[in-house]
Design an enzyme around this catalytic site. Structure first.
Site, mmCIF file in Angstrom:
data_model
loop_
_atom_site.group_PDB
_atom_site.id
_atom_site.type_symbol
_atom_site.label_atom_id
_atom_site.label_comp_id
_atom_site.label_asym_id
_atom_site.label_seq_id
_atom_site.Cartn_x
_atom_site.Cartn_y
_atom_site.Cartn_z
ATOM 1 C CB SER A 110 -3.270 10.692 -34.418
ATOM 2 O OG SER A 110 -2.723 11.645 -35.288
ATOM 3 C CE LYS B 34 -4.652 15.044 -34.713
ATOM 4 N NZ LYS B 34 -4.452 13.707 -34.168
#
Lengths: 279, 811
Positions: free
Chosen positions: B658, B701
């Site tokens: 990611s 996140k």
């Protein structure tokens, strides 16, 4: 108590048979009560040794074999049997922490036993012994000892265990007083387990006997015993009394009110309890 | 200017409007089932339960808390109540071979009745039998037998004795037998006296002795025969007495159970054995109970008889309605298949049929057994024992020692019980697939997989079901009613738990936890009805209890120990985002990713991988971005750079791809020597064509970066670039949405790397024209030019080196 018996040494006739081992157990029990010493006596039957020397001597074993007797064989068998008897005595006496001794003599069995009695205060003997194959009544040795010995004789058998209650036949004789004293000492652990058998022809006589018994017991610090009237005194009534009371030992004064040996023998045939004959 | 616009606040979290809910509190609601969604699993369970064939046992697989046990138990209970009650299972003594106890399978309820009847019978026998043997009649007959024997032997021996005496002998007992001694003058004859006898007398004496010995020998040899005969007569008498004493008692029971041949034959066996051994048992009891009181002796006698003649009612269905449903919480080998206990007797361990104990399979036989697969596998040999029973379709009780042939001592081997049971295993998916792969018997025995999902779609219908589920759970847990604002908050939290705005969690366990905790806070706040604030308080408290590590990391960034910039520009440096999972708590944190380049052979070095701190997926991401670099810029030339990438201040392992978009941005910034904004963070993986792909944990996140920016003070420039497909997963916290709506924080959905570069640099990315050139002053042009320049430099170095080589050769 008058006629208080001092039983310090008990002679046990031993031949390592089951009957004699049962007698040993009962003797040990008695010795514990009376704090007496056990003296085991094994008699090597001189008659057997003599017969073994005959040229046609044969043994018919209990298994049904006929075997010639080899020289020295019977002596060896006697020695082995004496060893077994001694071991049994040591085991039983040590278990009960009793003093004990053991001796072996050679001669006629009854004569040897009787010869040993002067140093003793009581003798225990299996009812049967002389005749190997007869299972009831009184053996030859027991009969001879009863006839000749002057000390108390405890007659025992394989199935007979010395126990309580103690039944004492009381007729106001000196022997009866000794019997009462022995009964009292035997039942000391359980004072309720003394039963006095009385015989008399009149109520007054009975009262008198009871009074005497009470006096004797009171002197020794004993309680009131249980009384039971047995009349007439014969084998049948005595064995009935023993059965009713669940007797553990029957103590008879001698000369017994039973008429002679035959009366005693008839009683022993019927009775399944140890019998102590007191002189 | 960047073409990508930040997301409007309503896209950042899918709210549940309490106004849409048509109730005031959950108290008004109809309680729905305590499970939601799971249509696939429900159908599988129903199918597994209803199909009758062998091997169609069920494995319910799915994460913990999805309601597997609830669904399975309810489905089984419903089916079980429609089925017939199975038979009772009893074990009785096998009188022919006590090591193989016999099984009695009896109609439900009959087992316990039979056990009670037999106990009653034995109690009566324990009184009647001794009385019979003590009766005058028995004693008289017994005495007559004994008397006859004694009489016979005595008569025989007395006759021999008389004969001996008549011939002048006496019988003497020796230690081993009997001898006949000749008598002379009242004394046994000596050998000297014998020697003096004439020869004919000697011979006569010898002949007499031999006759007597033979007679005695014959008598002694007959003795064992007489004894045998006596024993036989006594035994015969004992049999007759026993028969007379117990026959009528047994007959009553026989009549009661005449329709059940199994019981009748058991009772007959009891009678026969009693006749044979009843007297011996009484003798044994007399020995064992020597000295006991009479009442205690009676009890002892009954218990001795019970040990031999009792009934061990192993499974009793007298109070069952329908088929049993058994959940065995401790599925050890012996708890599953039963065991044989031992008792200590005189220093040895002994056992008999009374000590056979049932296992879960016995209790569930004829019905259903639920087991947790992890526990079955954790217990040694339990799995093997279960499979063996299912394959053999019988329960064979044996110790582990016997099962593994470790011991060969004689023990019990009870007659196996036929097994007809449906087993349902509850477990997670990992174990299911592991068993499929490693145990060839597994799929044969567990043909039905009921796969429980952990998420359901958040559509109106499911939302309604979810509300009813909440009402049912509130009711079951006896909590305060929840008002609609609280329910709406829980629905939002359910989406948040699965990290997807379009899904709801199917893990009812976590919902129940939240309901209980919200109820607790309502109680603390003295609310009669749980409201939105109570739920919010419960969520905050849950987070607070778990976020010590997150807070410590944030503190270290704020204190300057961990370098993360949230404003300004830097070359070759970008804020990436990672997710940490500690127990059940997940949080995001920003990471600085940096890149450095120099002339080289065209390789991109992943420093994490070089030191074995990068996982394979992370390495894959780095290799993909290398490929993108080679194909995207100056494709006709060799790549002449050497680049290195690193997650700065990262001391643990890095996994996942990611951060590959962030890494590419940092690399391109380093190559093009173009600064990137540090006020933005980026997450997303990249493919070889520069397309940004979705990632997991997007909410955590974003919130990780937001928390840092907020702590330092929001500037209005800060934000996060996320892959466009992740927009549907956004369920951001209320404060993040609030900041976004105030224009203080921005979420940019990006599709391509070019969009990322434009947002991070405020430069146009630039598109390659027909000649293959990028527009002037575009980001890509800077990168392209730098790469070409590096190639040219390398070429010139190569030429110079070649020239030097040639010169040396010519010289």
């Amino acid at each position: 108590m008058r006629g208080k018996p001092e039983i310090r040494r008990i002679l046990v006739a031993l031949d390592a048979s089951p009957d004699s081992l049962a007698a040993l157990e009962a003797a040990a029990k008695l010795a514990r009560h009376l704090q007496a010493e056990l003296v085991g006596l094994y008699v090597e039957d001189i008659n057997v040794l003599r017969v073994a020397e005959l040229p046609f001597a044969r043994q018919v074993t209990f298994a049904g074999d006929v075997r010639p007797v080899k020289p020295g064989e019977v002596e060896a068998q006697f020695r082995a049997q004496a060893d077994r008897a001694k071991s049994a005595l040591a085991r039983v006496a040590n278990r009960s922490h009793l003093r004990w001794s053991f001796r072996v003599s050679r001669g006629q069995i009854a004569a040897e036993l009787i010869a040993a009695t002067p140093e003793m205060d009581l003798i225990t003997i299996a009812r049967l012994g002389g005749s190997p194959l007869v299972k009831r009544g009184l053996g030859r040795t027991a009969r001879a000892v009863l006839a000749e010995a002057t000390l108390p004789v405890l007659l025992l058998g394989r199935q007979l265990h010395l126990a309580l209650p103690a039944l004492v036949l009381f007729d106001d004789s000196n022997a009866a007083k000794t019997a009462l004293a022995l009964g009292f000492r035997l039942s000391a652990e359980k004072p309720d387990s003394l039963v006095v058998l009385l015989t008399a022809t009149s109520p007054d006589e009975i009262q008198q006997l009871k009074k005497t018994v009470r006096e004797h017991l009171a002197e020794a610090g004993g309680k009131e015993p249980r009384f039971r009237i047995v009349s007439p005194i014969d084998a049948s009534n005595l064995s009935q009394a023993c059965a009713d009371e669940g007797a553990g030992v029957l103590i008879l004064p001698s000369p017994s009110l039973l008429h002679g040996d035959t009366g005693l023998e008839a009683l022993l045939v019927q009775l399944e309890v140890p019998v102590l004959i007191v002189r | 200017m960047p073409s990508v616009k930040c997301l409007p606040p309503e896209k950042l979290s899918r709210r549940c409007d309490p106004k849409q809910l048509t109730f005031e509190t959950t108290a008004e609601l109809h309680h729905g089932p305590e499970i939601i969604g799971q249509a696939r699993a429900v159908e599988a369970v129903q199918f597994g339960i209803s199909i009758e064939h062998d091997g169609y046992n069920i494995y319910a697989l799915g994460p913990t808390g999805t309601g597997k046990q609830f669904l399975v138990e309810h489905a089984l209970q419903a089916q079980a109540s429609r089925r017939s009650t199975p038979q009772d299972l009893c074990y009785v003594n096998n009188f022919d071979d006590a090591t193989h106890p016999k099984r009695l399978s009896l109609q439900a309820g009959t087992g316990v009745t039979l056990k009670r009847d037999v106990e009653q019978l034995l109690e009566e026998i324990s009184t009647a039998l001794p009385a019979a043997f003590e009766s005058d009649e028995y004693q008289a007959r017994r005495n007559a037998i004994e008397e006859e024997f004694e009489q016979r032997s005595e008569t025989r021996f007395a006759k021999i004795q008389q004969e001996a005496e008549a011939r002048g002998f006496t019988m003497l007992k020796t230690p081993v037998g009997v001898m006949f001694a000749p008598i002379k003058d009242g004394q046994t004859m000596s050998s000297e006296a014998l020697a003096d006898l004439p020869e004919d007398e000697k011979q006569k004496l010898q002949a007499d002795v031999e006759d007597l010995q033979k007679a005695l020998q014959r008598a002694l040899q007959e003795l064992p025969r007489w004894q045998r005969k006596r024993r036989h007569q006594v035994r015969q008498l004992d049999h007759e007495t026993t028969e007379a004493a117990i026959g009528h008692l047994l007959e009553e029971l026989r009549l009661k159970y005449e329709a059940l041949p199994e019981i009748v034959s058991f009772l007959e066996a009891v009678q026969q054995d009693f006749t044979e051994h009843g007297r011996d048992l009484l003798h044994a009891e007399e020995k064992a109970g020597n000295g006991a009181q009479s009442s205690a002796a009676g009890t002892l006698r009954t218990s001795l008889l019970l040990r031999r003649y009792g009934v061990n009612a192993l499974v009793d269905h007298s109070e069952s309605m329908g088929a049993p449903v058994v959940f065995e919480h401790n599925p050890t080998f012996h708890n599953l298949i039963g065991r044989i206990d031992h008792i200590s007797q005189m220093g040895t361990l002994v056992t008999d049929f009374n000590l056979i104990r049932p296992g879960a399979l016995h209790r569930a036989n004829g019905g259903y057994l639920i087991l947790e697969v992890r526990k079955v596998l954790q217990n040694a040999f339990a799995w093997e024992g279960l499979k063996r029973a299912l394959k053999a379709k019988e329960i064979r009780i044996e110790s582990l020692g016997q099962a593994l042939s470790l011991t060969s001592t004689v023990s019990l081997e009870p007659e196996p019980a036929p097994l007809e049971v449906k087993v349902v295993l509850l477990g997670d998916r990992f174990i299911y697939y592991l068993l499929c792969a490693l145990d060839p018997e597994f799929e044969e025995l567990f043909k039905v997989a009921a796969d429980f999902d952990d998420v359901i779609d958040r559509d109106p219908q499911n939302q309604q079901s979810f509300v009813q589920l909440i009402a049912a759970l509130v009711n079951r847990e006896e909590l305060r009613p929840f008002d609609r604002s609280a329910v709406a908050k829980i629905i939002e939290q359910s989406s948040r738990l699965v990290g997807d705005a379009e899904k709801l969690t199917a893990r009812t366990a976590s919902i129940v936890d939240l309901l209980r905790e919200a109820d607790h806070w309502a109680g603390t706040n003295e609310h009669d009805v749980v409201n939105e604030n109570d739920v919010a308080r419960a969520i905050e408290a849950q987070v607070f209890r778990s976020d010590r590590v997150r807070q410590r990391l944030l503190d270290e960034v704020l204190r300057g120990s961990i370098y993360i910039d949230t404003d300004g520009d830097s070359i070759g440096q970008v804020n990436g985002l990672s997710v940490l999972k500690l127990g059940s708590f997940t949080f995001g944190r920003p990471n600085r990713i940096s890149a450095r380049v120099r002339i080289g052979k065209g390789d991109v070095i992943d420093i994490e991988r070089e030191v074995d701190l990068g996982g394979p997926i992370h390495s894959k991401g780095v290799l993909i971005l290398s490929s993108f670099l080679g194909a995207h810029y100056a494709p006709e030339q060799p790549l002449s750079l050497s680049a290195s990438l690193v997650f700065e201040q990262s001391y643990g392992g890095i996994e996942g791809d990611s951060a590959s978009a962030a890494e590419l941005c940092a690399l391109l910034s380093a190559i093009g020597e173009t600064p990137l904004k540090q006020s933005l963070a980026i997450t997303g993986s990249i493919n070889q064509h520069g397309k940004i792909q979705p990632i997991g944990g997007v909410n955590e996140k974003i919130e990780g970066f937001f928390d840092l920016c907020k702590a330092r003070g929001l500037t209005g420039e800060q934000g996060v670039l996320i892959p466009k497909p992740n927009v549907q997963h956004l369920m951001l916290r209320h404060d993040v949405v609030e900041a976004a709506s105030q224009g203080e924080f921005h979420i940019y959905p990006v599709d391509t790397i070019e969009q990322c570069l434009e947002l991070l640099s405020d430069l146009p990315a630039g598109k390659r024209d027909a000649e293959g050139n990028y527009p002037e002053s575009s980001f890509n042009q800077r990168v392209d030019q730098r790469l070409r320049a590096m190639t040219a430099t390398q070429l010139s170095w190569a030429r110079a080196a070649r020239q030097e080589d040639n010169d040396e050769r010519q010289a």
